[in-house]
Design an enzyme around this catalytic site. Structure first.
Site: not given
Ligand code: HSE
Length: 416
Positions: A13, A16, A98, A122, A129, A180, A183, A194, A198
């Site tokens: 919580f 997101v 991810k 997604e 997107i 926010g 990470e 990150d 992806k």
């Molecule tokens: N930390 C990631 C970003 C969050 O900045 O894209 C979304 O995946």
């Protein structure tokens, strides 16, 4: 399994999770409700009544009334345990994690097959997107040649703020954290990890290639300094962190994450702030461009809501490119046109790694080499000189350039 009434058990919580709670309450058309929320920190003040929460994961995992698990926690290992247990108990799963998907792709694939349970993610790739479903559904037959994009919102935010508004790197990163976007370990963003996770997801859905993180090279934005920012500004370029995968001449796939100079003809040039952008190129459709917010509570929650909604009509990924078994393999031998900033004394040694050199510069302390280098050599150069260099991609080299007299020139400079 029919999922006409979606009873959700939510894990996490944070930014997101709370975003999802709010968005769900503003989406009355979706027949879904959060039954229980499992969180870790017992002492934390939360904006909704304590009745919603549990600290025991089994209150969700062993609850037969809950048919959907939404996993939005930070820890990828704990997330994998939760997701595996949920699939094994027949609950559909939606996740935005991810890192977990990238690290456990093969196992998650097997679990979905074995238990015939959907796992949708997604939100894990470019937040708002809808790229995964497009790769699965729209590009199921038109052969993809390349997928290239800005897939990390935090780094794009940092690059936009440092470049256009002269904000310091530290201040821009702090803002990305406060909003926010970042990470909890921001090195995952700034180091290009990150973006790599992806890219791994994109590789599976675009080309049917299963990877683990070690298969893909990632280089982030932490080392970008004044010299390359000045270079970009003088030439009317921007620097973006770009993840790309493309078919090579011998029908393999090259894939990597690198900062890249983009000019105003590149579609990614206008993608600033927290936005992400993905450019696809296919045999028949030619080039297409997706853009949308790539991080933050609501954009990410919108993708989670879309996945929850998709469960109500029994949607699941068919992994069409994996089924098609095109037999594509990764290629590390690709040649890249790279800008490499270095310390003055490193110039001579570094030139030996290049196939050809187009331009170079040296001052009393540092300099740069701009030329063609193989991905393999670039990895080696970065591994050896991690702290002192910075690499920015110009583009993928189409043809090898002719080696110039610059090596000799640099030799001369170094001797003086
Ligand atoms: N930390 C990631 C970003 C969050 O900045 O894209 C979304 O995946």
């Amino acid at each position: 399994m029919e999922r006409t009434n979606l009873n959700i058990g939510l894990f996490g919580f944070g930014c997101v999770g709370f975003g999802l709670y709010e968005v769900l309450h503003k989406t009355p058309s979706l027949k879904a409700q959060i039954s229980k929320i499992c969180v870790k920190n017992k002492g934390k003040q939360r904006p909704i009544s304590a009745d919603h929460f549990t600290f025991d994961k089994n209150d969700i995992l062993l609850n037969n009334d809950i048919n959907v698990v939404v996993e939005l926690i930070d820890d990828a290992d704990a997330a994998f345990e939760i997701v595996s247990a949920a699939i094994k108990s027949g609950k559909a799963v939606v996740t935005a994690n991810k890192k977990m998907i990238a690290e456990h792709f093969e196992e998650l694939l097997l679990l979905q097959q074995q238990y015939d349970v959907p796992l949708l993610y997604e939100a894990a790739c470019c937040a708002s997107i809808p790229i995964i479903r497009n790769l699965e559904e729209y590009y199921d037959n038109d052969l993809l040649e390349s997928v290239e994009g800005i897939v990390n919102g935090s780094t794009n935010y940092i690059l936009t703020k440092t470049f256009a508004e002269n904000l310091s790197y530290a201040e821009a990163l702090k803002q990305a954290q406060e909003k926010g976007y970042a990470e909890s370990n921001p090195t995952l963003d700034t180091g290009g990890f990150d973006a790599k996770y992806k890219l791994q997801i994109l590789l599976a859905h675009a080309f049917g290639i299963k990877t683990v993180p070690a298969d893909i090279f990632n280089y982030g934005i932490d080392n970008i300094g004044e010299l390359e920012l000045k270079y970009a500004k003088e030439k009317g370029l921007k620097i973006k962190l770009v993840a790309q995968a493309f078919k090579t001449a011998d029908n393999k796939i090259a894939a990597f994450v690198l900062p890249k100079f983009v000019d105003d003809k590149n579609k990614l040039y206008q993608v600033d702030d927290v936005f992400n952008g993905v450019v696809t190129k296919t045999c028949f459709a030619d080039t297409q461009f997706f853009v949308g917010k790539g991080a933050g509570a609501y954009p990410t929650a919108s993708a989670v809501i879309s996945d929850i909604s998709a469960l109500s009509y029994n949607y699941k990924y068919e992994y069409k490119k994996l089924q098609q078994q095109q037999g594509l393999e990764l290629d590390n031998t690709v040649l890249l046109n790279i800008f490499l900033r270095h310390k003055k004394e490193e110039a001579l040694l570094l030139t030996t790694y290049f196939e050809s050199i187009d331009e170079s510069y040296l001052n009393n302390e540092s300099g740069y080499i701009s030329g063609t280098i193989s991905l393999e050599n670039l990895k080696e150069v970065i591994a050896i000189n991690k702290e002192s260099i910075s690499a920015v991609l110009h583009d993928v080299a189409v043809t090898a350039n002719i080696k110039t007299e610059l090596t000799a020139l640099l030799q001369e400079v170094a001797l003086n």
